[in-house]
Design an enzyme around this catalytic site. Structure first.
Site, PDB file in Angstrom:
ATOM      1  N   ASP A   1      -2.940  46.482  26.261  1.00  0.00           N
ATOM      2  CA  ASP A   1      -1.742  47.437  25.885  1.00  0.00           C
ATOM      3  C   ASP A   1      -2.269  48.780  26.112  1.00  0.00           C
ATOM      4  O   ASP A   1      -1.640  49.775  25.206  1.00  0.00           O
ATOM      5  CB  ASP A   1      -1.307  47.191  24.364  1.00  0.00           C
ATOM      6  CG  ASP A   1      -0.061  47.837  24.256  1.00  0.00           C
ATOM      7  OD1 ASP A   1       0.611  48.152  25.129  1.00  0.00           O
ATOM      8  OD2 ASP A   1       0.279  47.847  22.966  1.00  0.00           O
TER       9      ASP A   1
ATOM     10  N   ASN B   1       8.657  49.993  30.518  1.00  0.00           N
ATOM     11  CA  ASN B   1       9.478  50.970  29.714  1.00  0.00           C
ATOM     12  C   ASN B   1       8.955  52.522  30.435  1.00  0.00           C
ATOM     13  O   ASN B   1       8.515  53.042  29.626  1.00  0.00           O
ATOM     14  CB  ASN B   1       9.065  50.932  28.266  1.00  0.00           C
ATOM     15  CG  ASN B   1       7.508  51.100  28.053  1.00  0.00           C
ATOM     16  OD1 ASN B   1       6.611  50.725  28.992  1.00  0.00           O
ATOM     17  ND2 ASN B   1       6.954  51.243  27.041  1.00  0.00           N
TER      18      ASN B   1
ATOM     19  N   GLY C   1       0.442  54.535  20.568  1.00  0.00           N
ATOM     20  CA  GLY C   1      -0.233  53.838  21.722  1.00  0.00           C
ATOM     21  C   GLY C   1      -1.747  54.436  21.787  1.00  0.00           C
ATOM     22  O   GLY C   1      -1.859  55.595  21.403  1.00  0.00           O
TER      23      GLY C   1
HETATM   24 ZN   LIG Z   1       4.512  46.306  22.917  1.00  0.00          ZN
END
Ligand SMILES: [Zn+2]
Length: 476
Positions: free
Chosen positions: A332, A121, A351
């Site tokens: 992540d 992404n 995030g």
């Molecule tokens: Zn994700």
């Protein structure tokens, strides 16, 4: 064969893990507590690495330092197989103000990681052969530890048109994902699963039903109600997991569910596994150690997707690791610039960074209180790339050196001496954690050395100053 030359690169998996050239390590790790739960190794040893390969493991004090080799005095500190992460965001191309291949892999090495898989992404999306090829070339110049890339399942992450999965796979794609977004259209996902079966490469799925998660900014529960912040219900995750497990079972395809956060999701995975569906999954250190109670201060570093959930969810994740429902721990790692996070909670991007704190956070909050054993944590931190048919690092003679030396007694304050990552949005910022990574060897070369405490000496004679080729990772 040099450890920097791939041994399985064009073989069964075809996946490319790439890093910059580095001098192979010649190092004696003297009197370390070597722990490898998979082989049963658990005790004080000398571990000798020559030309990047583990050549000898013996009782402490029994291996002499070969000429030209460096000696590290372990003094009983722990040596594990280095960690691997199937889920990181390195923000390149297009968002290098947050992270790039060099800073992201430096951050990984500082956290004890010997290989990571980057998500697509980016801007532009990693969804075509030229973009993937350019990134693999860049990693061969910039990456400190081997990096693999997961291109997108759908073009531009738009959820409609599939990428050329077969071509990307031939180029070395480590799998496919639209991470950041779900593949909402079941028909599109079904076709992707059919391609997966044909060309390999697990589909890694970010699961949330946008019709349920809507504009939510945190877990839907008591705390969100009290704060007046729109919530993301647990079922937005678990319902899509159930659907996708059903589809994967029907198509006989393989899926990997990313960042599990909810109790209902653990139940959905357990049910699918018991039916024989080829599904694996991961949980992140922050979901394992924090809850929505930690969001009460509206600290935007604790805003992530999926959100920190309730205590019962956290307990279900811990139990999922224990009983094998959850296969690995993945960070992540999601860097964001300071000015992007310094806005009201609802507007902040989702995030947290995670590579530099993963081991210490899990060790401090789960191993020390007795919730999880150290062996299980090491196993789950080293399992993620095996789930993608890549490799599982091991402390064993003949293996490429993928090692991390950790001082379990050392305390440190997260962020106090900065970060290796370009971004500082750590949800653990300010926490005092136990367990400090001192040294990381990745793909046979020293990738990280803690600055202050580690004493080393170089044996007599001239060390080899060679630099070997750039590609890959000795996988076996
Ligand atoms: Zn994700």
């Amino acid at each position: 064969m040099s450890v920097h030359e791939p041994t399985r690169d064009a073989g069964t998996s075809g996946v490319r893990l790439v890093c910059a050239p580095a001098r192979p390590a010649d190092i004696l790790l003297r009197d370390v507590h070597a722990l490898d739960p998979r082989t049963g190794l658990d005790g004080r040893r000398d571990v000798l690495v020559r030309d990047g390969v583990i050549t000898q493991i013996a009782d402490p004090g029994t291996i002499a330092t070969p000429p030209g080799s460096e000696t590290v005095e372990g003094e009983g500190r722990h040596l594990f197989a280095a960690f691997v992460d199937p889920h990181v965001h390195l923000r390149t191309p297009g968002q290098e103000h947050k992270e790039d291949l060099e800073t992201g892999t430096r951050s990984a090495a500082a956290g004890g990681y010997c290989a990571v898989i980057a998500m697509p992404n980016t801007s532009p999306t990693i969804d075509s052969a030229p973009i993937l090829g350019a990134l693999l070339d860049a990693a061969a110049r910039e990456a400190r530890v081997p990096v693999g890339f997961m291109p997108a399942i759908t073009r531009g992450l738009q959820g409609t048109e599939l990428t050329d999965m077969a071509e990307l796979r031939k180029l070395g794609a480590a799998g496919f994902t639209d991470d950041g977004r779900p593949v909402t259209d079941a028909g599109v996902l079904r076709r992707a699963l059919q391609y997966q079966r044909l060309c390999g490469g697990v589909l890694a799925l970010h699961e949330e039903d946008p019709a349920l998660s809507g504009k939510g900014a945190m877990h839907e529960g008591v705390v969100s109600a009290m704060l007046g912040v729109a919530g993301i219900p647990s079922v937005s995750e678990s319902t899509l997991i159930a659907r996708d497990c059903a589809l994967a079972g029907y198509e006989n395809a393989r899926i990997h569910i990313q960042h599990l956060s909810a109790r209902e999701s653990v139940e959905a995975i357990a049910a699918a596994k018991s039916r024989g569906v080829a599904v694996t999954c991961e949980a992140s250190p922050h979901h394992l150690t924090m809850t929505d109670e930690d969001v009460r201060t509206l600290d935007t570093r604790r805003k992530m997707n999926p959100p920190l959930r309730a205590e019962e969810d956290r307990q279900a994740l811990i139990e999922g690791l224990r009983d094998g429902t959850i296969d690995c721990i993945a960070t992540d790692h999601a860097p964001h610039a300071r000015d992007e996070k310094e806005v009201p909670f609802e507007q902040a991007p989702m995030g947290t960074t995670g590579l530099e704190t993963a081991f210490s956070a899990v060790y401090t909050d789960l191993v020390l209180p007795g919730d999880l054993s150290l062996e299980l944590v090491v196993e789950k931190l080293t399992a993620g790339l095996g789930l993608l048919d890549l490799f599982v690092p091991s402390v064993a003679v003949g293996e490429a050196a993928n090692l991390v030396l950790v001082d379990l007694d050392a305390e440190w304050v997260v962020g106090e001496s900065g970060y290796e990552s370009r971004s500082e949005n750590s949800c653990f910022a300010g926490r005092t954690l136990r367990g400090r990574v001192l040294l990381t060897v990745a793909a046979g070369a020293v990738a990280y050395r803690e600055r202050s405490t580690l004493l080393t000496q170089v044996g007599a004679g001239d060390g080899p100053a060679r630099v070997t080729s750039s590609e890959g990772q000795s996988l076996r």
